[in-house]
Design a protein around this motif. Structure first.
Motif, short mmCIF file in Angstrom:
data_model
loop_
_atom_site.label_atom_id
_atom_site.label_comp_id
_atom_site.label_asym_id
_atom_site.label_seq_id
_atom_site.Cartn_x
_atom_site.Cartn_y
_atom_site.Cartn_z
N MET A 45 0.85 -1.19 0.00
CA MET A 45 0.00 0.00 0.00
C MET A 45 0.88 1.24 0.00
N PRO A 46 0.48 2.26 -0.75
CA PRO A 46 1.25 3.50 -0.73
C PRO A 46 1.02 4.24 0.58
N PRO A 47 1.82 5.23 0.88
CA PRO A 47 1.56 6.05 2.06
C PRO A 47 0.19 6.71 1.94
N GLY A 48 -0.41 7.03 3.08
CA GLY A 48 -1.71 7.70 3.08
C GLY A 48 -1.60 9.12 2.57
N THR A 49 -2.74 9.66 2.14
CA THR A 49 -2.78 11.06 1.70
C THR A 49 -2.54 11.98 2.90
N TRP A 50 -2.34 13.23 2.61
CA TRP A 50 -2.13 14.23 3.66
C TRP A 50 -3.31 14.21 4.64
N ARG A 51 -4.56 14.24 4.12
CA ARG A 51 -5.74 14.25 5.00
C ARG A 51 -5.84 12.96 5.77
N HIS A 52 -5.55 11.84 5.15
CA HIS A 52 -5.56 10.54 5.83
C HIS A 52 -4.65 10.60 7.05
N GLN A 53 -3.44 11.12 6.85
CA GLN A 53 -2.49 11.20 7.95
C GLN A 53 -2.94 12.20 9.01
N GLN A 54 -3.59 13.29 8.59
CA GLN A 54 -4.11 14.26 9.56
C GLN A 54 -5.17 13.60 10.45
N ILE A 55 -6.07 12.84 9.84
CA ILE A 55 -7.11 12.17 10.62
C ILE A 55 -6.48 11.19 11.60
N SER A 56 -5.48 10.44 11.16
CA SER A 56 -4.76 9.54 12.06
C SER A 56 -4.18 10.31 13.24
N GLY A 57 -3.56 11.45 12.93
CA GLY A 57 -2.96 12.28 13.98
C GLY A 57 -4.00 12.84 14.94
N LEU A 58 -5.13 13.28 14.42
CA LEU A 58 -6.20 13.81 15.28
C LEU A 58 -6.71 12.72 16.23
N LEU A 59 -6.96 11.53 15.70
CA LEU A 59 -7.44 10.44 16.54
C LEU A 59 -6.38 10.03 17.57
N PHE A 60 -5.14 9.94 17.14
CA PHE A 60 -4.05 9.59 18.05
C PHE A 60 -3.98 10.59 19.21
N THR A 61 -3.99 11.87 18.88
CA THR A 61 -3.92 12.92 19.90
C THR A 61 -5.12 12.86 20.84
N TRP A 62 -6.30 12.63 20.29
CA TRP A 62 -7.53 12.53 21.08
C TRP A 62 -7.42 11.38 22.08
N PHE A 63 -6.97 10.22 21.61
CA PHE A 63 -6.80 9.09 22.54
C PHE A 63 -5.72 9.41 23.58
N GLN A 64 -4.61 10.00 23.15
CA GLN A 64 -3.54 10.36 24.07
C GLN A 64 -4.04 11.28 25.18
N THR A 65 -4.80 12.29 24.82
CA THR A 65 -5.26 13.27 25.82
C THR A 65 -6.44 12.74 26.64
#
Length: 181
Positions: A45-65
């Motif tokens: 699989m290719p790397p995710g799109t910019w928005r795909h990675q942003q959504i991953s980051g938002l969810l990661f941060t939300w779980f972290q906090t």
């Protein structure tokens, strides 16, 4: 062997089905792609799109906090069967407990939640194949983020996922992590 621009050299592959160890070695040699293994067959699989990675980051941060500090990670390997021939890479995983830092392929019994962000080119895999594999493996919770940024939440019920909630990504991230996910 010289590479054409944009091409990746393919390492020498074994003649039989690949194993998770083979995929780990391939991934170490190629940091630009993500690799999964289905019945010993390599899926690239290719790397995710910019928005795909942003959504991953938002969810990661939300779980972290929200208290999941050492139990959430981006795109870890997950063993989806008891053999060495099957492993998927969810976009995000929440575990039931901290995982040793040198773990490459998570045992399925520590996976509490697998999240897939549907992207162009992976629609059928993210909507149909991966949920079937995750359910068969016994992962209790599965979330799917659609291109319109709706989040569908599923819980394992009798060996199959049952939808328990749907919301927008913004709505989900504005609250606390749901009990039981």
């Amino acid at each position: 062997m010289s590479e054409e621009p944009g091409m990746t050299a393919v390492p020498k592959l074994p003649l039989g089905p690949l194993t998770l160890d083979d995929v780990t070695a391939i991934a170490e040699a190629d940091g630009r792609h993500r690799f999964e293994l289905v019945e010993g067959n390599l899926v690239v699989m290719p790397p995710g799109t910019w928005r795909h990675q942003q959504i991953s980051g938002l969810l990661f941060t939300w779980f972290q906090t929200n208290g999941f500090h050492d139990r959430v990670n981006f795109a870890p390997g997950v063993r989806t069967a008891a053999d060495e021939l099957n492993g998927r890479i969810p976009d995000l995983v929440v575990t039931t407990r901290p995982v040793p830092p040198d773990t490459v392929w998570l045992p399925v019994d520590v996976v509490l939640l697998a999240v897939e962000i549907v992207s162009k080119g992976s629609e059928r895999t993210d909507r149909w194949f991966k949920p079937l594999e995750y359910a068969a493996a016994g992962i209790p919770n599965f979330w799917r983020v659609e291109p319109d940024e709706s989040v569908l939440r599923f819980r394992l019920d009798g060996g199959a996922y049952r939808e328990i909630a749907a919301s927008s990504l913004a709505e989900l991230l504005s609250g606390a992590v749901p009990d039981g996910l």
